[in-house]
Design an enzyme around this catalytic site. Structure first.
Site, short mmCIF file in Angstrom:
data_model
loop_
_atom_site.label_atom_id
_atom_site.label_comp_id
_atom_site.label_asym_id
_atom_site.label_seq_id
_atom_site.Cartn_x
_atom_site.Cartn_y
_atom_site.Cartn_z
N HIS A 22 29.63 4.12 -14.36
CA HIS A 22 30.60 4.98 -15.04
C HIS A 22 31.47 4.16 -15.98
CE1 HIS A 22 30.14 7.66 -11.32
NE2 HIS A 22 29.60 8.32 -12.32
N LYS A 46 31.12 22.01 -3.61
CA LYS A 46 30.67 20.67 -3.27
C LYS A 46 31.80 19.91 -2.59
CE LYS A 46 28.50 16.71 -5.54
NZ LYS A 46 28.14 16.12 -6.83
N ARG A 96 19.56 7.40 -16.86
CA ARG A 96 19.18 6.24 -16.05
C ARG A 96 17.69 6.20 -15.76
NH1 ARG A 96 23.21 7.33 -11.17
NH2 ARG A 96 22.01 9.21 -11.38
#
Length: 169
Positions: A22, A46, A96
């Site tokens: 991050h 969540k 990624r």
């Protein structure tokens, strides 16, 4: 010379907790844009390990060296609509892996349907941090030797918070 329009971008995530991945994204994105909003997306369905206030405080500490970065949050709203509401022209996302690409590509097209004026910019982190995720970091805490391992993957303010929260381990 006429004034250039401000290039404002939003980089969003749950940041539970923020990782070196991050931090890399924030560092790179703040160089590309005049203003970068690091936005904590809150999903009420969540469960997070860290409260919104904790994540915001940690991100503000991490982002302190960058004068063009501000930390904010949004809840139960599409990211692209949030970006539109704050006057951003860009959304920054990290890629990624191939699966990230496929997911992000689909979301980019949906976002373009919802807010055609907002562009998505993809950044690809270097290999040595590409596999770092908040979930991975949380999973490393606990076993013998975890401190040295976790310390490699998170910024110092995050590591201090993890240490304080896991002093008994």
């Amino acid at each position: 010379m006429p004034n250039k329009p401000t290039r404002r971008a939003v980089y969003a995530g749950s940041f539970d907790p923020p990782t070196n991945g991050h931090l890399w994204m924030i560092t790179e994105a703040q160089q590309l844009f005049d203003e970068l909003i690091v936005a904590i997306g809150v999903n009420p369905d969540k469960r997070s390990n860290y409260t919104l206030a904790e994540r915001k405080q940690i991100l503000e500490e991490i982002c302190q060296p960058f004068s063009n970065v501000q930390v904010a949050s949004f809840e139960y709203e599409y990211l692209v609509n949030y970006a539109y509401d704050v006057g951003a022209d860009f959304i920054v996302r990290g890629i990624r892996s191939a699966s990230d690409y496929e997911y992000e590509r689909a979301i980019r097209y949906i976002n373009a349907d919802l807010q055609p004026s907002i562009q998505t910019v993809f950044l690809m982190p270097p290999r040595e941090i590409a596999e770092i995720s908040s979930t991975m970091v949380k999973g490393l805490v606990g076993p013998k030797g975890w401190r040295e391992i976790v310390h490699r993957y998170v910024p110092e303010p995050v590591f201090k918070k993890i240490l304080a929260d896991n002093a008994d381990k």
